[in-house]
Enzyme design. Structure first.
Site: not given
Ligand code: AP5
Ligand code: MG
Length: 209
Positions: A13, A88, A122, A155, A166
Site C-alpha cells: 500500500k 481498519r 522490508r 520496523r 498483524r
C-alpha cells in the site's frame, strides 16, 4: 479523487501510494506513518501508541478517528487524498462517512506467504519513511536511503511475532471491510502479487488514471 487503500500488512500500500501521489497530485495520508513519526518524536501520542504498534495490535478507534478527522480538514486534502491504512475497522469506516465522502476503495489482493516475504525483507528510511526491500527493491548503497541519504532500519512490528499478530488482526477486524465496501459499490480489486511496476499498471487500469 478521494481514495482508500485497503489490504493486509505488507501488501504494498505504502509503496504504491508513493508512486500514485506523483500521478494524481494528491497527498498520501498513512495513519501508520503518522504514528511512527509521533513515536520517533516522543510526542504524547507517540508514547501512548508505541507499545501497541510494536506488538502488531490496533490503536483504539477514538484516537485514530480523531487524528484522521483533523488531517482531512487540512487544505491540501480538500481536492483529494490517498488514505493508506484507514479505516481498519467497521467503526472507523462508519465514522469516516460522517466527515468525508470517498470515491473508491482499492483492495490489494495478495496471499499471506507473499506478505511475510515482503515484510521480513522490508527496510524503511528513518528520515523520510521511504520503503525498500532487501531483495525486491534494493537501495543503491546498502543501508542508505536513495532519496535523502537517511539510515535504513527494520520496523519493530516487522519481527515475526508481530507480523503474525498483524495478519490475525487484519483477518478479524479489517478484512470485513472488503464486503462492507463491495456492498456499497465502492470497491475495486488490484492484483498486488506482481512486481511494483506491474502493480502500478494494474492500478491505473482499474482506476482509469
Ligand atoms: P501501517 O503502517 O499501516 O502498517 P500495515 O497495514 O501493517 O502495512 P505496512 O505498512 O506494513 O505494509 P504496506 O502495505 O504499506 O506495504 P509496503 O508498501 O511497505 O500500520 C502500522 C500500525 O499502526 C498498525 O499495525 C497499527 O498498530 C497502527 N495503525 C495504523 N493505522 C491504524 C488504524 N486505522 N487503526 C488502528 N491502528 C492503526 O511494502 C512492504 C514491503 O514489500 C516493502 O519492503 C516493499 O519494498 C515491498 N514491496 C512492495 N510492493 C512490492 C511488490 N509489488 N513486489 C515486491 N516487493 C514489494
Ligand atoms: Mg505502509
Amino acid at each position: 479523487m478521494k481514495l482508500v487503500f485497503l489490504g493486509p500488512p505488507g501488501a504494498g500500500k505504502g509503496t504504491l501510494a508513493a508512486k500514485a501521489v506523483e500521478l494524481l497530485q494528491i497527498p498520501h495520508i498513512s495513519t501508520g506513518a503518522i504514528f511512527r513519526t509521533a513515536i520517533a518524536n516522543k510526542t504524547p501520542l507517540g508514547l501512548k501508541v508505541k507499545e501497541i504498534i510494536d506488538a502488531g495490535r490496533l490503536v483504539d478507534d477514538e484516537t485514530t478517528i480523531a487524528l484522521v478527522r483533523e488531517r482531512l480538514a487540512e487544505p491540501d486534502a480538500q481536492k483529494g487524498y490517498i488514505l493508506d491504512g484507514f479505516p481498519r475497522t467497521i467503526a472507523q469506516a462508519e465514522a469516516l462517512e460522517g466527515f468525508s465522502k470517498i470515491d473508491r476503495v482499492v483492495n490489494f489482493d495478495i496471499p499471506d506467504a507473499a506478505v511475510i516475504e515482503r515484510l521480513s525483507g522490508r527496510r524503511v528510511c528513518k528520515n523520510c519513511g521511504a520503503n525498500y526491500h532487501i531483495l525486491f527493491s534494493k537501495p543503491k548503497k546498502d543501508g542508505i536511503c536513495d532519496l535523502c541519504g537517511g539510515e535504513l532500519y527494520t520496523r519493530d512490528d516487522d519481527k515475526p511475532e508481530a507480523i503474525q499478530k498483524r495478519l490475525e488482526v487484519y483477518r478479524a477486524q479489517t478484512a470485513p471491510l472488503i464486503d462492507y465496501y463491495r456492498k456499497k459499490g465502492l470497491l475495486v480489486d488490484v492484483d498486488a502479487r506482481p512486481a511494483v511496476d506491474q502493480v502500478i499498471i494494474n492500478f491505473r487500469q482499474v482506476l482509469k488514471v
